[in-house]
Write a protein that holds these residues in place. Sequence first.
Motif, PDB file in Angstrom:
ATOM      1  N   MET A  43      62.727  54.943  31.300  1.00  0.00           N
ATOM      2  CA  MET A  43      63.988  54.817  30.568  1.00  0.00           C
ATOM      3  C   MET A  43      63.668  54.488  29.120  1.00  0.00           C
ATOM      4  SD  MET A  43      65.323  51.057  31.939  1.00  0.00           S
ATOM      5  CE  MET A  43      66.937  51.652  32.017  1.00  0.00           C
ATOM      6  N   CYS A  44      64.599  54.820  28.238  1.00  0.00           N
ATOM      7  CA  CYS A  44      64.406  54.594  26.805  1.00  0.00           C
ATOM      8  C   CYS A  44      65.583  53.828  26.221  1.00  0.00           C
ATOM      9  CB  CYS A  44      64.302  55.935  26.068  1.00  0.00           C
ATOM     10  SG  CYS A  44      62.919  56.940  26.534  1.00  0.00           S
ATOM     11  N   PHE A  45      65.287  53.133  25.124  1.00  0.00           N
ATOM     12  CA  PHE A  45      66.312  52.429  24.365  1.00  0.00           C
ATOM     13  C   PHE A  45      66.116  52.738  22.891  1.00  0.00           C
ATOM     14  CE2 PHE A  45      65.905  50.022  28.244  1.00  0.00           C
ATOM     15  CZ  PHE A  45      67.214  49.753  28.579  1.00  0.00           C
ATOM     16  N   ASP A  46      67.215  52.812  22.164  1.00  0.00           N
ATOM     17  CA  ASP A  46      67.110  53.005  20.722  1.00  0.00           C
ATOM     18  C   ASP A  46      66.948  51.646  20.047  1.00  0.00           C
ATOM     19  OD1 ASP A  46      69.664  51.851  20.616  1.00  0.00           O
ATOM     20  OD2 ASP A  46      70.670  53.711  20.059  1.00  0.00           O
ATOM     21  N   VAL A  47      66.883  51.641  18.727  1.00  0.00           N
ATOM     22  CA  VAL A  47      66.655  50.395  17.988  1.00  0.00           C
ATOM     23  C   VAL A  47      67.817  49.414  18.112  1.00  0.00           C
ATOM     24  CG1 VAL A  47      65.042  51.390  16.344  1.00  0.00           C
ATOM     25  CG2 VAL A  47      67.474  51.416  15.825  1.00  0.00           C
ATOM     26  N   TYR A  48      68.978  49.896  18.558  1.00  0.00           N
ATOM     27  CA  TYR A  48      70.136  49.027  18.731  1.00  0.00           C
ATOM     28  C   TYR A  48      70.267  48.513  20.161  1.00  0.00           C
ATOM     29  CZ  TYR A  48      71.203  51.192  14.307  1.00  0.00           C
ATOM     30  OH  TYR A  48      71.118  51.628  13.004  1.00  0.00           O
ATOM     31  N   GLY A  49      69.303  48.859  21.013  1.00  0.00           N
ATOM     32  CA  GLY A  49      69.322  48.394  22.393  1.00  0.00           C
ATOM     33  C   GLY A  49      70.165  49.242  23.331  1.00  0.00           C
ATOM     34  N   ARG A  50      70.643  50.384  22.849  1.00  0.00           N
ATOM     35  CA  ARG A  50      71.422  51.276  23.711  1.00  0.00           C
ATOM     36  C   ARG A  50      70.488  52.118  24.564  1.00  0.00           C
ATOM     37  NH1 ARG A  50      74.879  53.348  18.708  1.00  0.00           N
ATOM     38  NH2 ARG A  50      72.770  53.981  18.248  1.00  0.00           N
ATOM     39  N   GLN A  51      70.802  52.212  25.836  1.00  0.00           N
ATOM     40  CA  GLN A  51      69.978  53.014  26.730  1.00  0.00           C
ATOM     41  C   GLN A  51      70.197  54.498  26.448  1.00  0.00           C
ATOM     42  OE1 GLN A  51      70.372  52.167  30.897  1.00  0.00           O
ATOM     43  NE2 GLN A  51      68.917  53.774  31.472  1.00  0.00           N
ATOM     44  N   LEU A  52      69.101  55.224  26.396  1.00  0.00           N
ATOM     45  CA  LEU A  52      69.139  56.668  26.202  1.00  0.00           C
ATOM     46  C   LEU A  52      68.724  57.330  27.511  1.00  0.00           C
ATOM     47  CD1 LEU A  52      67.304  56.756  22.763  1.00  0.00           C
ATOM     48  CD2 LEU A  52      69.767  56.846  23.171  1.00  0.00           C
ATOM     49  N   PHE A  53      69.513  58.249  27.963  1.00  0.00           N
ATOM     50  CA  PHE A  53      69.239  58.933  29.222  1.00  0.00           C
ATOM     51  C   PHE A  53      68.546  60.265  28.953  1.00  0.00           C
ATOM     52  CE2 PHE A  53      72.754  56.074  29.949  1.00  0.00           C
ATOM     53  CZ  PHE A  53      72.359  55.433  31.122  1.00  0.00           C
ATOM     54  N   PRO A  54      67.867  60.825  29.956  1.00  0.00           N
ATOM     55  CA  PRO A  54      67.166  62.095  29.735  1.00  0.00           C
ATOM     56  C   PRO A  54      68.062  63.192  29.164  1.00  0.00           C
ATOM     57  CG  PRO A  54      66.424  61.143  31.795  1.00  0.00           C
ATOM     58  CD  PRO A  54      67.560  60.273  31.287  1.00  0.00           C
ATOM     59  N   HIS A  56      70.099  62.934  26.887  1.00  0.00           N
ATOM     60  CA  HIS A  56      70.229  62.729  25.446  1.00  0.00           C
ATOM     61  C   HIS A  56      69.119  63.441  24.673  1.00  0.00           C
ATOM     62  CE1 HIS A  56      72.554  58.922  26.509  1.00  0.00           C
ATOM     63  NE2 HIS A  56      73.399  59.700  25.865  1.00  0.00           N
ATOM     64  N   PHE A  57      68.095  63.894  25.390  1.00  0.00           N
ATOM     65  CA  PHE A  57      66.929  64.486  24.747  1.00  0.00           C
ATOM     66  C   PHE A  57      66.833  65.976  25.072  1.00  0.00           C
ATOM     67  CE2 PHE A  57      65.764  60.068  25.792  1.00  0.00           C
ATOM     68  CZ  PHE A  57      65.521  59.585  24.524  1.00  0.00           C
ATOM     69  N   SER A  58      66.182  66.694  24.181  1.00  0.00           N
ATOM     70  CA  SER A  58      65.883  68.096  24.464  1.00  0.00           C
ATOM     71  C   SER A  58      64.757  68.159  25.503  1.00  0.00           C
ATOM     72  CB  SER A  58      65.439  68.812  23.186  1.00  0.00           C
ATOM     73  OG  SER A  58      64.167  68.321  22.776  1.00  0.00           O
ATOM     74  N   ALA A  59      64.550  69.322  26.070  1.00  0.00           N
ATOM     75  CA  ALA A  59      63.473  69.496  27.049  1.00  0.00           C
ATOM     76  C   ALA A  59      62.114  69.192  26.411  1.00  0.00           C
ATOM     77  CB  ALA A  59      63.493  70.904  27.622  1.00  0.00           C
TER      78      ALA A  59
END
Length: 94
Positions: A43-54, A56-59
């Motif tokens: 799992m990923c988080f941005d600098v603001y602590g928001r979770q980023l889901f797959p 949200h990203f390109s392949a």
Amino acid sequence: MPDFPHYFHMMLVGDTSPIEVFYAIEPADPDVGIKGGAIDRWMCFDVYGRQLFPHHFSALAVKDITTAILADYADRVEANQEDIAAHASETKDL
């Protein structure tokens, strides 16, 4: 995060701020050796602590993240093996 024992920061190509990547690796398979074990979950988080889901990203970004996870884990395994070898060398005459 107890479910994700490893993490690192990375910058994706074209982004201006880093993301924090948390991940877990499946236990190594004795038949494959210590480097066995695949990515269990991440799992990923941005600098603001928001979770980023797959989604949200390109392949390509997902591929970059998984490649970075495998590289980070390989570095951890290699560092662990170096520590074990150094300790064995230091204590071989004891």
